[in-house]
Design an enzyme around this catalytic site. Sequence first.
Site, PDB file in Angstrom:
ATOM      1  N   ALA A 209     -11.121  -0.155  12.718  1.00 28.85           N
ATOM      2  CA  ALA A 209     -12.199  -1.345  12.912  1.00 28.85           C
ATOM      3  C   ALA A 209     -11.553  -2.674  13.227  1.00 28.85           C
ATOM      4  CB  ALA A 209     -13.072  -1.192  11.783  1.00 28.85           C
TER       5      ALA A 209
ATOM      6  N   SER B 236       0.960  -1.299  -0.165  1.00 26.47           N
ATOM      7  CA  SER B 236       0.069   0.101   0.027  1.00 26.47           C
ATOM      8  C   SER B 236       0.830   1.161  -0.005  1.00 26.47           C
ATOM      9  CB  SER B 236      -0.833  -0.150   1.341  1.00 26.47           C
ATOM     10  OG  SER B 236      -1.803  -1.101   1.134  1.00 26.47           O
TER      11      SER B 236
ATOM     12  N   GLY C 146       1.105 -11.378  16.636  1.00 23.18           N
ATOM     13  CA  GLY C 146       1.891 -10.128  16.274  1.00 23.18           C
ATOM     14  C   GLY C 146       2.725  -9.853  14.918  1.00 23.18           C
TER      15      GLY C 146
ATOM     16  N   GLU D 192       9.406  -5.474  -6.370  1.00 26.13           N
ATOM     17  CA  GLU D 192       8.385  -6.481  -5.322  1.00 26.13           C
ATOM     18  C   GLU D 192       8.719  -7.880  -5.689  1.00 26.13           C
ATOM     19  OE1 GLU D 192       6.142  -6.108  -2.853  1.00 26.13           O
ATOM     20  OE2 GLU D 192       6.448  -8.186  -2.865  1.00 26.13           O
TER      21      GLU D 192
ATOM     22  N   HIS E 145     -33.719   8.021  11.837  1.00 22.37           N
ATOM     23  CA  HIS E 145     -34.427   7.154  12.438  1.00 22.37           C
ATOM     24  C   HIS E 145     -35.100   6.071  11.412  1.00 22.37           C
ATOM     25  CE1 HIS E 145     -36.627   5.414  15.752  1.00 22.37           C
ATOM     26  NE2 HIS E 145     -37.692   5.668  14.956  1.00 22.37           N
TER      27      HIS E 145
ATOM     28  N   THR F  90       0.584  -6.874   1.646  1.00 21.99           N
ATOM     29  CA  THR F  90      -0.221  -7.726   2.690  1.00 21.99           C
ATOM     30  C   THR F  90      -1.607  -7.481   2.511  1.00 21.99           C
ATOM     31  OG1 THR F  90       1.815  -7.659   4.173  1.00 21.99           O
ATOM     32  CG2 THR F  90      -0.471  -8.062   5.343  1.00 21.99           C
TER      33      THR F  90
END
Length: 454
Positions: free
Chosen positions: A343, A16, A264, A37, A437, A44
């Site tokens: 998140a 990224s 980790g 690369e 709502h 990842t």
Amino acid sequence: MAEIFDHDLFVIGGGSGGVRAARIAAAEYGANVALAEQYRMGGTCVIRGCVPKKLMVFASGYGAAMEDARSYGWDVAAGGFDWPAFRARLDAELDRLEAVYRAGLSGAGVTVHDCRAVVEDAHSVRLATGEVLRAKHILIATGGHPFVPDLAAGVEVLTSNDIFKLDSLPESVLIVGGGFIACEFACILNGLGVKVTQYYRGEQILRGFDGEARGHIAEAMRANGVNLHVGTDVLEMQRAGGATLVRSTDGREAVFEKVVYATGRVPNTGGLGLESAGVTMGRRGEVVVDEWSQTGVPSIYAVGDVTDRINLTPVAIREGHAFADTVFGARPTRADHQLVASAVFTQPELGTVGLSEEDAAAERPIEVYETSFRPMQSAFAGRPDRVMMKLIVCARSRKVIGCHIVAPGAGEMIQLAAIAIKMGATKEDFDRTVAVHPTLAEELVTLRKPVRSA
Ligand code: NDP
């Protein structure tokens, strides 16, 4: 006489951060850029992280969704989950995304080398082919890899990298760890019908997040069928038939078809030639950089997980972009590491931005506003799920300094709440925003009284 370089920029790593930096430097600022690369373009996030993980999160949700559908009048029943069929589609999607990344680079005029590259000195990189290229600037964007403790050596254990490549799903799995990856895969595999046990050495999973949110998720994971043991670690393991016998610190012995270590990740700096080029590395092997992502060697910069700052894809992208703006666009830009929302894609999800209640209370006087309730959609289906929403407010400035949501769609909600919080919204700004709502997120603007002050 000015030195002649092969490239203005040589990027090591096509994930990224590296890809963003290469594209912006080349396409927006006209730099002559090369990128190496050693594995697959996308890094990842695209190849063995966020993207395939999120697709597995979607896949794992359909079983429960079909059960709920019956409560809503649909005459449906979930059959079995066909992992090979899903994997074939997943592989095809990752191929497509990798091609998009490649096209983006070639469209920007970046020269791509599909091989490993290491740093030779402040301005040179050596390709695995033996070729040495000189560049005015070098960007290290090599990411990280899963860390597996020595204890697991000699026993066949999996990491998150391997899960996407399984030929078949195991019947049972032990997941070791209590962080993002351990908790997400515990929920995913549980949702796909695998018998999941999780051992976490600490008191409560998801260390560093808001305490109540952690407790809420742990409870929901258990209620959904994850056999979660905290205060428990692996003591020893041995192969037993085709499976692994695990003795744990709480005196138990159990056999699992597969063991996954999610303990980790560590920066990919081994053998990169950085020490000999004079680049300083930290205790975990991370490249030490300043706020401009510059190392102590002025021509060498580093972005993303290899610097072990905030190890999230969007942060790496920001760091890569800021680097290109600064070095090639004459627009000095620091990546902003404040109030980064994130998140955790457990079931239910956790969306979070700002300080946890514990961290905030340690710093200043706060008010805590929160609610927990059964959401309409799953309550109608007879499920006991609860959601939790919590705002941490600075008692002096009235600014909302933390927001924690445990709910379906929490990742989507926190992205939007983060805009307001980044802008410095006060609790009163939230209050004068009219609710939408009926939604879950409306609760964020209808929290009237603090539940406590600290
Ligand atoms: P984390 O650092 O989040 O968690 C590592 C876990 O392993 C912790 O629970 C830690 O325990 C435990 N652990 C560490 N060493 C050992 C050991 N020797 N024995 C037993 N347990 C151990 O790492 P992850 O691998 O889960 O994720 C890496 C990073 O990737 C995350 O920090 C995050 O930045 C990123 N990520 C983000 C995602 C997202 O945004 N949704 C998803 C996945 C990853 P303890 O708490 O006691 O240290």
